[in-house]
Design a protein around this motif. Structure first.
Motif, PDB file in Angstrom:
ATOM      1  N   ALA A  87       5.291 -20.877 -14.225  1.00 31.74           N
ATOM      2  CA  ALA A  87       4.309 -21.950 -14.423  1.00 31.74           C
ATOM      3  C   ALA A  87       2.896 -21.427 -14.196  1.00 31.74           C
ATOM      4  O   ALA A  87       1.970 -21.742 -14.962  1.00 31.74           O
ATOM      5  N   ALA A  88       2.718 -20.598 -13.150  1.00 30.18           N
ATOM      6  CA  ALA A  88       1.403 -20.004 -12.902  1.00 30.18           C
ATOM      7  C   ALA A  88       1.025 -19.003 -13.986  1.00 30.18           C
ATOM      8  O   ALA A  88      -0.154 -18.915 -14.379  1.00 30.18           O
ATOM      9  N   ASP A  89       1.996 -18.259 -14.502  1.00 29.00           N
ATOM     10  CA  ASP A  89       1.705 -17.312 -15.593  1.00 29.00           C
ATOM     11  C   ASP A  89       1.327 -18.035 -16.881  1.00 29.00           C
ATOM     12  O   ASP A  89       0.396 -17.614 -17.597  1.00 29.00           O
ATOM     13  N   TYR A  90       2.024 -19.124 -17.185  1.00 32.62           N
ATOM     14  CA  TYR A  90       1.651 -19.912 -18.361  1.00 32.62           C
ATOM     15  C   TYR A  90       0.234 -20.461 -18.226  1.00 32.62           C
ATOM     16  O   TYR A  90      -0.552 -20.437 -19.183  1.00 32.62           O
ATOM     17  N   LEU A  91      -0.066 -20.950 -17.033  1.00 28.92           N
ATOM     18  CA  LEU A  91      -1.395 -21.505 -16.803  1.00 28.92           C
ATOM     19  C   LEU A  91      -2.470 -20.429 -16.921  1.00 28.92           C
ATOM     20  O   LEU A  91      -3.521 -20.644 -17.543  1.00 28.92           O
ATOM     21  N   LEU A  92      -2.215 -19.260 -16.329  1.00 32.23           N
ATOM     22  CA  LEU A  92      -3.195 -18.175 -16.407  1.00 32.23           C
ATOM     23  C   LEU A  92      -3.408 -17.720 -17.842  1.00 32.23           C
ATOM     24  O   LEU A  92      -4.554 -17.484 -18.274  1.00 32.23           O
ATOM     25  N   LEU A  93      -2.333 -17.599 -18.599  1.00 33.30           N
ATOM     26  CA  LEU A  93      -2.462 -17.188 -19.995  1.00 33.30           C
ATOM     27  C   LEU A  93      -3.212 -18.234 -20.806  1.00 33.30           C
ATOM     28  O   LEU A  93      -4.052 -17.891 -21.657  1.00 33.30           O
ATOM     29  N   TYR A  94      -2.958 -19.487 -20.540  1.00 35.62           N
ATOM     30  CA  TYR A  94      -3.633 -20.551 -21.292  1.00 35.62           C
ATOM     31  C   TYR A  94      -5.102 -20.654 -20.922  1.00 35.62           C
ATOM     32  O   TYR A  94      -5.945 -20.934 -21.786  1.00 35.62           O
ATOM     33  N   ARG A  95      -5.430 -20.435 -19.650  1.00 33.59           N
ATOM     34  CA  ARG A  95      -6.827 -20.549 -19.221  1.00 33.59           C
ATOM     35  C   ARG A  95      -7.699 -19.457 -19.852  1.00 33.59           C
ATOM     36  O   ARG A  95      -8.862 -19.695 -20.161  1.00 33.59           O
ATOM     37  N   PHE A  96      -7.145 -18.282 -20.042  1.00 34.20           N
ATOM     38  CA  PHE A  96      -7.906 -17.203 -20.663  1.00 34.20           C
ATOM     39  C   PHE A  96      -7.772 -17.198 -22.184  1.00 34.20           C
ATOM     40  O   PHE A  96      -8.693 -16.779 -22.895  1.00 34.20           O
ATOM     41  N   PHE A  97      -6.629 -17.632 -22.672  1.00 32.38           N
ATOM     42  CA  PHE A  97      -6.376 -17.652 -24.124  1.00 32.38           C
ATOM     43  C   PHE A  97      -5.783 -19.016 -24.473  1.00 32.38           C
ATOM     44  O   PHE A  97      -4.558 -19.182 -24.515  1.00 32.38           O
ATOM     45  N   PRO A  98      -6.623 -20.007 -24.712  1.00 28.95           N
ATOM     46  CA  PRO A  98      -6.116 -21.363 -24.988  1.00 28.95           C
ATOM     47  C   PRO A  98      -5.251 -21.465 -26.238  1.00 28.95           C
ATOM     48  O   PRO A  98      -4.467 -22.421 -26.377  1.00 28.95           O
ATOM     49  N   SER A  99      -5.363 -20.510 -27.123  1.00 28.54           N
ATOM     50  CA  SER A  99      -4.554 -20.567 -28.345  1.00 28.54           C
ATOM     51  C   SER A  99      -3.120 -20.092 -28.129  1.00 28.54           C
ATOM     52  O   SER A  99      -2.349 -20.043 -29.098  1.00 28.54           O
ATOM     53  N   SER A 100      -2.758 -19.752 -26.888  1.00 28.09           N
ATOM     54  CA  SER A 100      -1.398 -19.250 -26.622  1.00 28.09           C
ATOM     55  C   SER A 100      -0.350 -20.350 -26.679  1.00 28.09           C
ATOM     56  O   SER A 100       0.834 -20.066 -26.903  1.00 28.09           O
ATOM     57  N   PHE A 101      -0.754 -21.596 -26.442  1.00 23.20           N
ATOM     58  CA  PHE A 101       0.192 -22.716 -26.443  1.00 23.20           C
ATOM     59  C   PHE A 101      -0.383 -23.851 -27.288  1.00 23.20           C
ATOM     60  O   PHE A 101      -1.604 -24.043 -27.367  1.00 23.20           O
ATOM     61  N   LYS A 102       0.524 -24.596 -27.878  1.00 19.54           N
ATOM     62  CA  LYS A 102       0.165 -25.767 -28.661  1.00 19.54           C
ATOM     63  C   LYS A 102       0.820 -26.996 -28.046  1.00 19.54           C
ATOM     64  O   LYS A 102       1.968 -26.958 -27.618  1.00 19.54           O
ATOM     65  N   GLY A 103       0.068 -28.102 -28.035  1.00 19.37           N
ATOM     66  CA  GLY A 103       0.607 -29.338 -27.502  1.00 19.37           C
ATOM     67  C   GLY A 103      -0.400 -30.019 -26.607  1.00 19.37           C
ATOM     68  O   GLY A 103      -1.520 -29.529 -26.382  1.00 19.37           O
ATOM     69  N   ASP A 104       0.011 -31.139 -26.081  1.00 21.64           N
ATOM     70  CA  ASP A 104      -0.842 -31.915 -25.184  1.00 21.64           C
ATOM     71  C   ASP A 104      -0.683 -31.339 -23.764  1.00 21.64           C
ATOM     72  O   ASP A 104       0.243 -31.696 -23.029  1.00 21.64           O
ATOM     73  N   ILE A 105      -1.592 -30.478 -23.392  1.00 22.59           N
ATOM     74  CA  ILE A 105      -1.488 -29.784 -22.109  1.00 22.59           C
ATOM     75  C   ILE A 105      -2.407 -30.402 -21.067  1.00 22.59           C
ATOM     76  O   ILE A 105      -2.063 -30.457 -19.885  1.00 22.59           O
ATOM     77  N   GLY A 106      -3.542 -30.884 -21.472  1.00 23.81           N
ATOM     78  CA  GLY A 106      -4.493 -31.491 -20.540  1.00 23.81           C
ATOM     79  C   GLY A 106      -5.824 -30.778 -20.576  1.00 23.81           C
ATOM     80  O   GLY A 106      -5.939 -29.652 -21.063  1.00 23.81           O
TER      81      GLY A 106
ATOM     82  N   LEU B   3      -8.631 -19.860 -11.549  1.00 23.22           N
ATOM     83  CA  LEU B   3      -9.883 -20.512 -11.168  1.00 23.22           C
ATOM     84  C   LEU B   3     -11.100 -19.807 -11.748  1.00 23.22           C
ATOM     85  O   LEU B   3     -12.180 -20.401 -11.830  1.00 23.22           O
ATOM     86  N   PHE B   4     -10.945 -18.546 -12.159  1.00 26.34           N
ATOM     87  CA  PHE B   4     -12.060 -17.764 -12.671  1.00 26.34           C
ATOM     88  C   PHE B   4     -11.904 -17.500 -14.172  1.00 26.34           C
ATOM     89  O   PHE B   4     -12.302 -16.454 -14.675  1.00 26.34           O
ATOM     90  N   SER B   5     -11.336 -18.438 -14.860  1.00 30.66           N
ATOM     91  CA  SER B   5     -11.097 -18.235 -16.286  1.00 30.66           C
ATOM     92  C   SER B   5     -12.370 -18.290 -17.107  1.00 30.66           C
ATOM     93  O   SER B   5     -12.376 -17.889 -18.261  1.00 30.66           O
ATOM     94  N   GLY B   6     -13.474 -18.794 -16.526  1.00 30.41           N
ATOM     95  CA  GLY B   6     -14.724 -18.859 -17.279  1.00 30.41           C
ATOM     96  C   GLY B   6     -15.346 -17.499 -17.499  1.00 30.41           C
ATOM     97  O   GLY B   6     -16.034 -17.275 -18.501  1.00 30.41           O
ATOM     98  N   ASN B   7     -15.095 -16.553 -16.575  1.00 34.59           N
ATOM     99  CA  ASN B   7     -15.670 -15.214 -16.697  1.00 34.59           C
ATOM    100  C   ASN B   7     -14.670 -14.268 -17.365  1.00 34.59           C
ATOM    101  O   ASN B   7     -14.097 -13.400 -16.733  1.00 34.59           O
ATOM    102  N   ASN B   8     -14.448 -14.470 -18.660  1.00 38.50           N
ATOM    103  CA  ASN B   8     -13.453 -13.675 -19.374  1.00 38.50           C
ATOM    104  C   ASN B   8     -14.071 -12.791 -20.445  1.00 38.50           C
ATOM    105  O   ASN B   8     -13.448 -12.482 -21.451  1.00 38.50           O
ATOM    106  N   HIS B   9     -15.328 -12.392 -20.248  1.00 38.89           N
ATOM    107  CA  HIS B   9     -15.985 -11.567 -21.262  1.00 38.89           C
ATOM    108  C   HIS B   9     -15.371 -10.166 -21.317  1.00 38.89           C
ATOM    109  O   HIS B   9     -15.208  -9.597 -22.396  1.00 38.89           O
ATOM    110  N   SER B  10     -15.043  -9.612 -20.153  1.00 35.74           N
ATOM    111  CA  SER B  10     -14.434  -8.281 -20.147  1.00 35.74           C
ATOM    112  C   SER B  10     -13.051  -8.294 -20.767  1.00 35.74           C
ATOM    113  O   SER B  10     -12.633  -7.328 -21.411  1.00 35.74           O
TER     114      SER B  10
END
Length: 218
Positions: free
Chosen positions: A140-159, A75-82
């Protein structure tokens, strides 16, 4: 000869002394020893290993807590500057390390339950299914967390929104643990590949343990 007839016969000391009081006769129990050491018969209706003890839930708690924590951090993936400042190395190592530790804990739990089980093994369905569900939710939660902070981690139609992304990664986690990847969502970096490899390894361990149990049973 007449004197011997008038005397009472001597009983062997095995039977103990004869009770003289009528009230004592009602509760009298001869002191006969248990020569065969027969244990009392106890009928057990339910097997002792059907219940899920505290140790089972303690083994699943890292996976369940990890899934809840990953969903919360998503939920806090927007604050990923650190995280971007350090290129996410520590973040990725922590994510993969925690996933491996939780998977090992659940694997030991399944191994302990199957090893100590007794025939019939019908009661193993719910513990094994609970362990599989906890692993599916964790990854599933780990994939989501990794994708929210690093969108380039997965390729495909994710949403585009969080709900569609969560459903997509639940789908990915379910197909991954069943080794039935369809290729519509693909890992694009080492961290994503390490998470997927860990989940597949857990499934292979569970299958190997279950097959061994079936061979021993038959």
């Amino acid at each position: 000869m007449d004197q011997s007839k008038g005397q009472l016969p001597h009983y062997p000391p095995y039977f103990g002394t004869y009770p003289l009081s009528p009230s004592f006769i009602q509760g009298y129990k001869p002191p006969v020893s248990n020569a065969h050491n027969c244990a009392p018969l106890h009928v057990q209706i339910f097997p002792s290993n059907q219940g899920l003890d505290l140790k089972y839930w303690r083994s699943l708690s890292p996976a369940l807590l990890g899934a809840a924590g990953a969903l919360f951090l998503s939920l806090f993936s927007g604050n990923n500057h650190s995280i971007e400042r350090f290129e996410g190395t520590l973040f990725k190592l922590t994510l993969v390390g925690y996933a491996i530790g939780s998977t090992v804990s659940v694997s030991f739990c399944i191994s302990h339950i199957i090893t100590n089980s007794k025939t019939p093994h019908d009661h193993l369905l719910y513990p094994v299914v609970g362990a599989l569900v906890s692993i599916i939710l964790l990854f599933a939660a780990d994939y989501l967390l990794l994708y929210r902070f690093f969108p380039s981690s997965f390729k495909g139609d994710i949403g585009d929104d969080l709900c569609n992304q969560l459903f997509s990664f639940l789908y990915l986690s379910t197909t991954t643990i069943a080794t039935a990847g369809l290729g519509d969502i693909l890992p694009a970096n080492v961290t994503a590949r390490a998470l997927i490899a860990t989940e597949i390894s857990f499934y292979l361990f569970t299958m190997a343990t279950g097959i061994q149990l079936l061979l021993v049973q038959h």
